[in-house]
Design an enzyme around this catalytic site. Structure first.
Site, mmCIF file in Angstrom:
data_model
loop_
_atom_site.group_PDB
_atom_site.id
_atom_site.type_symbol
_atom_site.label_atom_id
_atom_site.label_comp_id
_atom_site.label_asym_id
_atom_site.label_seq_id
_atom_site.Cartn_x
_atom_site.Cartn_y
_atom_site.Cartn_z
ATOM 1 N N LYS A 28 -9.045 9.701 11.660
ATOM 2 C CA LYS A 28 -10.514 9.443 11.553
ATOM 3 C C LYS A 28 -10.851 8.736 12.834
ATOM 4 C CE LYS A 28 -10.706 9.698 6.688
ATOM 5 N NZ LYS A 28 -9.445 10.286 6.204
ATOM 6 N N VAL B 3 -7.534 12.481 -2.503
ATOM 7 C CA VAL B 3 -8.127 13.413 -3.360
ATOM 8 C C VAL B 3 -7.128 14.065 -4.500
ATOM 9 C CG1 VAL B 3 -7.534 15.250 -1.832
ATOM 10 C CG2 VAL B 3 -9.511 15.633 -3.022
ATOM 11 N N GLY C 260 0.874 -1.295 -0.027
ATOM 12 C CA GLY C 260 -0.069 0.079 -0.109
ATOM 13 C C GLY C 260 1.070 1.173 -0.067
#
Length: 591
Positions: free
Chosen positions: A400, A444, A286
């Site tokens: 988060k 994003v 990742g």
């Protein structure tokens, strides 16, 4: 074809050309030396010495030029360094000639000719080489872009040399600096101005391009970008100190403007933590896991055990590492028995757990899978590490997890609690929490890039939404630094700087791509589980460590047997959200 082949430059042809040219120039120099010494009249008895000495003198000079590799230098790269070597070669040639010839000369020979010849040879041979370079540098390619250079340093100097060598398609018309002492001086015949002359120079020379050579902080670079954009500059480049023709300049990127570079990075602490150790990394393919693997290689890891469930991602990181220290293991962290056998076989010293489902909308759509992977997978890693006496476990968490509003954040908070409260024996367990990293998969920035390249619109969920950002390498280095300082049970929080409005990010990226007025921004509404503002701190109990970039949170006590019981209920429950709220009371799910 034959003529074209003969005219095509090559090393051999260049060497032969220079040798013949030098023979002629050395002969001319020796003759001129005789003329100057003898008052421009050479009598017949002196010609005998001239002809006897000439072959030996020329031969020695050519030999010295060859030994000092002067014949290997390309025209355009003949510089002051090569000029000094050339003068030294000629000097040595004349010196050896004097030693070999003068003691045995039997005919009239003016000894001062040797000294005169040295100066004339240096001027003729050096001037011959420099003249071609000057000719190349004064001949500009058509279609060059007029540019301003910002910064006075070695990169600016190299940039100008690259222009003179026709390596870049830009023509510097001026240099800008904020160093007052430099204003009014020249660098390679290009005048240096203060920032107060920036607009005047842009208007006078019709400049559309700016090349930045100064090392600015991301905030300074962002302010400079805004200033240049307002002045109508469409193309902004950043100069690299090293790089080939294609890589010498790079477009200014959003990463350059948003990067928060930590000033207190302690590479020695990281090296002491990693060097000579066997490091097992879950989620090794990742965005975070792969960069941690690269960093561990840099800091001297003995072995990298790469655990990854994606075949392609595992293949890619192994290719990137290109190292015998990588041991790829294709499996999921949910495969407990296989994971246990890897620990039994390879006996890692350090475990860095980066495997997780991180994309909020996907976790919201696949709650069972997200809970199982993020919680059970992490528990497997932690429990097996403790069982095999791993020295240290570093659990990657997320902003988060603070007062979570989505499944992903809640699952991360559960594992923070587990890591802090599980009995670990000699194994030290630490969690590290940080926000978004620039350029990670599915984030994003790459999404906006793709939308801009496709002509828009750029989709933003809400005009007020903000996020923290950090470059992947810097975030991973701080993760390792936090791991190095951990004693067990801590929850470290990386200082991510100031949050960024996503709509401002979108506007800036549109300007960076020169699409202002062409690409629109479209607001689509908050997605399930999405917050307007992410947080890194739970309450005011957090305090700084000895590093400004790393905080430590106050431990949250949770009886481990009770936590295990609640997690088991969660894994078996049909109401995953209700079960998560039981463990994480501050979880306020937004669907």
């Amino acid at each position: 074809m034959l003529i074209e082949k003969l005219l095509t430059p090559s090393i051999l042809k260049r060497t032969i050309f220079f040798i013949f040219a030098d023979i002629l120039l050395f002969a001319l120099s020796f003759y001129l030396s005789y003329l100057f010494r003898l008052g421009f009249y050479i009598s017949s008895e002196f010609y005998v010495g001239f002809y006897n000495a000439l072959p030996l003198l020329i031969g020695l000079k050519l030999l010295m030029l060859y030994l000092l590799k002067i014949y290997h230098v390309v025209w355009r790269f003949f510089s002051l360094t090569e000029a000094k070597k050339l003068i030294f070669a000629i000097f040595m040639g004349n010196l050896i000639f004097a030693i070999l010839f003068l003691p045995f000369v039997q005919v009239p020979f003016p000894r001062s000719v040797i000294l005169i010849d040295f100066f004339i040879s240096a001027i003729l041979v050096g001037g011959f080489r420099i003249s071609k370079r000057l000719l190349l540098e004064t001949k500009r390619k058509p279609g060059l872009k007029r540019a301003l250079i910002i910064g006075v340093n070695s990169k600016a100097s190299n940039l100008i040399k690259s222009f003179l060598s026709n390596e870049i398609d830009y023509y510097p018309v001026g240099i800008i600096t904020d160093k007052d002492k430099m204003v009014g001086t020249y660098l390679s015949n290009i005048k240096i101005h203060g920032f107060d002359k920036l607009k005047t120079l842009i208007d006078t020379f019709k400049v559309n391009s700016v090349i930045i050579t100064e090392d600015y902080s991301s905030k300074e670079l962002d302010n400079l970008f805004e200033m240049l954009s307002e002045l109508g500059i469409k193309e902004i480049k950043i100069a690299r100190l090293l790089g080939d023709k294609e890589d010498k300049l790079k477009d200014i990127a959003i990463e350059d403007l948003l990067a928060r570079k930590p000033k207190d990075l302690d590479t020695s602490a990281i090296q002491s933590f990693i060097k000579g150790k066997k490091v097992l990394i879950t989620g090794a393919g990742g965005s975070i896991g792969s960069e941690i693997a690269r960093q561990c290689k840099v800091f001297g890891a003995k072995q990298l055990i790469l655990v990854e469930s994606s075949e392609y991602n595992l293949y890619k990181i192994c290719e990137d590492l290109d190292s015998k220290i990588a041991v790829p293991k294709l499996l999921s962290v949910l495969e407990r028995d296989k994971l246990d056998s890897i620990f039994e076989e390879l006996k890692p010293d350090i475990v860095i757990h980066a495997a997780a489902y991180k994309h909020v909308p996907l976790c919201e759509s696949n709650i069972d899978s997200a809970v199982k992977n993020n919680i059970l997978g992490a528990i497997n890693v932690i429990d097996i590490s403790i069982k095999h006496g791993v020295e240290k476990i570093v659990n990657i968490s997320s902003d988060k997890a603070v007062r979570p509003t989505n499944i992903m954040g809640a699952t991360k908070r559960v594992i923070e609690l587990y890591a802090q409260n599980v009995p670990s024996g000699k194994t030290e367990i630490v969690s590290v929490r940080f926000g978004n990293v620039l350029g990670s998969s599915g984030s994003v920035v790459p999404k906006f890039k793709e939308q801009i390249q496709n002509g828009g619109p750029v989709t933003v969920t809400h005009p007020e939404i903000t996020r923290y950002f950090m470059l992947i390498p810097e975030a991973c280095q701080l993760v390792l630094q936090a791991g190095a300082m951990a004693k067990g049970g801590e929850l470290f929080i990386l200082d991510m700087g100031e949050p960024v409005k996503i709509v401002d990010l979108a506007r800036k990226m549109i300007r960076l791509y020169g699409k202002e007025g062409e690409v629109e921004i479209e607001f689509t509404g908050l997605r399930p589980g999405e917050k307007l503002y992410e947080e890194l701190l739970i309450d005011e109990a957090e305090c700084r460590t000895k590093y400004e970039s790393i905080y430590v949170a106050k431990p949250t006590e949770y009886p481990i047997e009770k936590l295990r019981e609640n997690i088991e209920e969660l894994l078996n429950s049909d109401d995953k959200i209700g079960a998560l709220k039981k463990i994480v009371p501050e979880f306020n799910h937004r669907d």
